[in-house]
Design an enzyme around this catalytic site. Structure first.
Site, PDB file in Angstrom:
ATOM      1  CG  ASP A  57     -39.764  36.182  -0.580  1.00 11.24           C
ATOM      2  OD1 ASP A  57     -38.859  36.197  -1.434  1.00 11.24           O
ATOM      3  OD2 ASP A  57     -39.833  35.326   0.311  1.00 11.24           O
ATOM      4  CG  ASP A  98     -40.836  31.762  -0.306  1.00  8.34           C
ATOM      5  OD1 ASP A  98     -39.592  31.824  -0.314  1.00  8.34           O
ATOM      6  OD2 ASP A  98     -41.513  31.875   0.731  1.00  8.34           O
ATOM      7  CG  HIS A 120     -42.761  27.116  -0.674  1.00 12.31           C
ATOM      8  ND1 HIS A 120     -41.442  27.036  -0.293  1.00 12.31           N
ATOM      9  CD2 HIS A 120     -43.290  28.173   0.008  1.00 12.31           C
ATOM     10  CE1 HIS A 120     -41.187  27.998   0.575  1.00 12.31           C
ATOM     11  NE2 HIS A 120     -42.289  28.700   0.769  1.00 12.31           N
ATOM     12  CB  SER A 157     -43.052  26.275   5.653  1.00 15.49           C
ATOM     13  OG  SER A 157     -43.624  26.514   4.380  1.00 15.49           O
ATOM     14  CG  HIS A 188     -46.862  30.411   1.645  1.00 10.82           C
ATOM     15  ND1 HIS A 188     -46.793  29.586   2.748  1.00 10.82           N
ATOM     16  CD2 HIS A 188     -45.587  30.839   1.405  1.00 10.82           C
ATOM     17  CE1 HIS A 188     -45.547  29.521   3.165  1.00 10.82           C
ATOM     18  NE2 HIS A 188     -44.777  30.265   2.367  1.00 10.82           N
ATOM     19  CE  LYS A 201     -36.741  33.937  -0.535  1.00  8.50           C
ATOM     20  NZ  LYS A 201     -37.739  33.423   0.394  1.00  8.50           N
ATOM     21  CD  GLU A 244     -39.936  27.460   6.723  1.00  6.47           C
ATOM     22  OE1 GLU A 244     -39.894  27.951   5.569  1.00  6.47           O
ATOM     23  OE2 GLU A 244     -40.929  27.578   7.464  1.00  6.47           O
ATOM     24  CB  ALA A 274     -42.557  39.311   6.249  1.00 10.80           C
ATOM     25  CB  CYS A 323     -38.169  36.609   3.269  1.00 14.34           C
ATOM     26  SG  CYS A 323     -39.095  35.049   3.264  1.00 14.34           S
TER      27      CYS A 323
END
Length: 444
Positions: A13, A51, A53, A59, A70, A95, A102, A130, A134
């Site tokens: 990520d 990510d 999304h 989230s 985000h 993902k 999540e 992070a 993740c």
């Protein structure tokens, strides 16, 4: 170095929204690329996770989640950061595409594990953002999937919603059977410069919260106090730093001179640099406890505590905070006097090993003579730290990182650090013998 076909590097990520300036920017996320590129040299397979999304992901704070919106699919924020975008990834694993749950891990609900096995991958190195989300989840799932898993701790960045979250996440990975490693056991200038800036900002926040605008520090002429002082000067302005030299009968003139040079290099006004002899305090102690003068260690500890009496009184007089000077090497080796040099209101360098303190001194413009001279606590005539300890700080630092930060036993630490096993055993024995200093006082 040839690539190992059995090793995969997962870059978790490193996306625009997770780097500074993004919707959920993580401090230091944009500075991971040099370490990630270095790790990529040894890996036969390179994987990036992202990510992606949908709008209205569970989230997002708009749906009662913990995060701002985000990495929304189709936006620039969801793209890989420019610092890693040109790496030759064999797979980019998306993902977080299910709006209702999540998915921190690159393995959660994806075919990544099977794909890696098909390529003959047995070992996984995890980097990225992070640490506490993740990276943690990806490493734990890699372990559960049967991969030999290592998190490269100098190639990750933590959110730290609660202070220490990143560190606790790494410990969780280690307890689950993963390993921790670093590309470089000790941090160099490229890692220390942003860390010093972050420390300066943190010190400013502490000062503001305390309602104080001045710090007082005992300036010994050694490197630790020089670095702490220079960092404070950068953070709150040199005019707000009060360094005090505290000589005794055992203080060599070179240290008094070096303290003045260190203060000048940090821009501290000459009028701010004070000198207070601790001999009157020691005379009082000797009168009350006559035997102390003839016992080097007792007299040395008394000297350290006498200095702190003066420093705290001065801090109260100028309405300031006491700035500490302890580094991580001294902490782990117990090389400090309780209620003496370990006393403080703020500890700015307690996470830096002695070798790193030397590098920080160069970044802060301290005199070369202060940086290169043999460290001494000045507790008695002719005393030096390394002679008393029985090994060099460089040897100790490499061994301590391997044992305490990476969790290796003595033999593995010696191999990883490139330090003589006997030296590593002595370092471990010293650290174990003084571990009691870190748990007192006992509350019954």
């Amino acid at each position: 170095m040839s690539k190992d076909p059995r090793t995969a590097l997962i870059v978790a990520d490193v996306q625009n929204d997770f780097c500074p300036g993004g919707a959920l920017g993580v401090a230091g996320g944009d500075r991971l690329a040099p370490r990630i590129r270095e790790a990529a040299v040894r890996a036969g397979t390179l994987v990036a996770t992202r990510d992606r999304h949908p709008d209205g992901h569970v989230s997002f704070s708009g749906r009662g989640g913990p995060w701002p919106a985000h990495c929304v699919a189709g936006t620039e924020g969801a793209e890989l950061h420019a610092s890693v975008r040109d790496l030759p990834f064999d797979r980019v694993q998306d993902k977080g595409e299910d709006a209702g749950r999540e998915q921190y891990s690159g393995f959660d609900g994806t075919p990544l594990a099977g794909w890696l096995r098909e390529r003959g991958v047995e070992r996984v190195l995890v980097t990225g953002i992070a640490t506490d989300y993740c990276v943690r989840a990806t490493a734990l799932d890699a372990i559960a999937a049967g991969f030999d898993t290592t998190v490269l701790t100098d190639a990750v960045a933590a959110v730290d919603v609660q202070p220490g979250d990143g560190r606790r996440a790494l410990e969780e990975v280690r307890r689950a059977g993963g390993q921790l490693d670093r590309l470089h056991l000790l941090r160099g200038a490229d890692e220390l410069e942003p860390l010093l800036e972050a420390k300066a900002a943190a010190l400013r926040a502490v000062m503001e919260a305390s309602g104080r605008d001045r710090v007082v520090i005992g300036l010994s002429g050694g490197i630790d106090s020089a670095v702490a002082m220079a960092l404070a000067a950068r953070a709150i302005g040199p005019e707000n730093v009060t360094p005090v030299r505290l000589p005794s009968r055992h203080t060599e003139e070179v240290h008094v001179t070096d303290a003045a040079l260190a203060a000048a290099a940090a821009g501290v006004p000459e009028a701010n640099l004070l000198t207070v002899s601790i001999e009157p305090v020691l005379a009082g102690i000797a009168e009350a406890r006559p035997g102390v003068v003839d016992a080097d260690l007792r007299f040395g500890n008394a000297s350290a505590r006498a200095r702190m009496i003066v420093i705290y009184d001065l801090a109260q007089d100028v309405h300031g905070l006491v700035l500490g000077t302890e580094n991580r090497s001294e902490y782990l080796l117990g090389y400090f006097t309780r209620f003496g040099d370990s006393a403080s209101d703020v500890e700015p360098i307690s996470d830096l090993y002695k070798t790193e303190v030397r590098e920080a001194a160069r970044l802060l413009g301290q005199p070369e003579g202060v940086i290169t001279k043999h460290p001494t606590a000045g507790l008695w005539s002719g005393q030096t730290d390394e002679e008393e300890l029985g090994f060099t700080y460089r040897e100790a630092d490499m061994a301590l990182v391997a044992m305490f930060d990476l969790g290796l036993d003595v033999d593995a630490a010696a191999e990883r650090a490139g330090v003589d096993p006997e030296v590593v055993r002595r370092v471990r024995a010293r650290a174990d013998a003084v571990a009691w200093k870190h748990v007192v006082p006992h509350v019954l």
